[in-house]
Design a protein around this motif. Structure first.
Motif, mmCIF file in Angstrom:
data_model
loop_
_atom_site.group_PDB
_atom_site.id
_atom_site.type_symbol
_atom_site.label_atom_id
_atom_site.label_comp_id
_atom_site.label_asym_id
_atom_site.label_seq_id
_atom_site.Cartn_x
_atom_site.Cartn_y
_atom_site.Cartn_z
ATOM 1 N N SER A 20 0.835 -1.213 0.000
ATOM 2 C CA SER A 20 0.000 0.000 0.000
ATOM 3 C C SER A 20 0.865 1.256 0.000
ATOM 4 N N LYS A 109 -6.066 1.105 -0.932
ATOM 5 C CA LYS A 109 -4.972 1.584 -1.784
ATOM 6 C C LYS A 109 -4.412 0.470 -2.650
ATOM 7 N N ILE A 175 -4.621 8.712 -2.286
ATOM 8 C CA ILE A 175 -3.975 8.360 -3.554
ATOM 9 C C ILE A 175 -3.085 9.504 -4.030
#
Length: 203
Positions: A20, A109, A175
């Motif tokens: 992630s 993620k 993000i």
């Protein structure tokens, strides 16, 4: 928990954390093993290669996310807040979903990043996650209609606006790495709710 199960779980949790943070391609099995406190040789006793480990990580991610997206916490929230006026009812749902995103962000993620490059993963997400999301969306729409003065089409528009708001927060903060304060989040939620209040004539 048996030692072997504990070791396997540590590997998976370390993989979730590192993938992630760095992405699948940039994360090595050596890094995962080090973070889990084991040797790379031990890691390969549980997973034959990195691809096999990724599939397990994704399976765990999907299971945990689906448990969170599942209707039980949403129904609990609706039961608790269904008698609030429409805007406050929607605020409670947005806040609960944001908390759910925060609890599962490493998993989200991984899925959001890896589905761009992995068609089999994308198909698995579509097969498992989309129906759950649509089911939750439908439940919210039915409650809105029951609250009165909201048509079926308007309820659909409101639910889409809520989903868009949640996705915007997700991409901005986790993000794109754009830091958002709690006050800024509250302001954005208030802006969305003001639009909804005007559309339904709520004072």
């Amino acid at each position: 928990m048996r030692k072997s199960e504990d070791t396997k779980n540590r590997i998976i949790q370390s993989a979730i954390k590192l993938i992630s943070q760095n992405g699948y391609a940039a994360t090595t099995t050596a890094q995962i093993a080090k973070d889990a406190g084991i040797s790379e040789a031990t890691l390969f006793k549980y997973f034959k290669d990195k691809e096999n480990l990724l599939h397990k990580v994704v399976s765990v991610a999907l299971t945990q996310i689906l448990d969170s997206i599942a209707l039980s916490p949403l129904k609990e929230n609706i039961k608790k807040n269904k008698d609030l006026k429409t805007s406050e009812f929607l605020r409670s749902i947005i806040n609960e979903r944001l908390e759910m995103l925060d609890r599962n962000i490493d998993l989200f993620k991984i899925i959001l990043i890896e589905i761009q490059y992995n068609d089999s993963l994308k198909n698995e997400v579509i097969k498992n996650m989309v129906p759950k999301t649509c089911e939750a969306k439908g439940l919210i729409e039915r409650i809105l209609i029951r609250k009165g003065n909201i048509s079926k089409e308007m309820a659909k528009g409101i639910s889409r606006m809520m989903i868009g708001t949640l996705l915007t927060f997700l991409f901005q903060k986790y993000i794109l790495g754009i830091e958002t304060t709690s006050d800024e989040i509250e302001e954005e939620i208030e802006n969305v709710l003001n639009v909804i209040k005007k559309s339904i004539g709520e004072e």
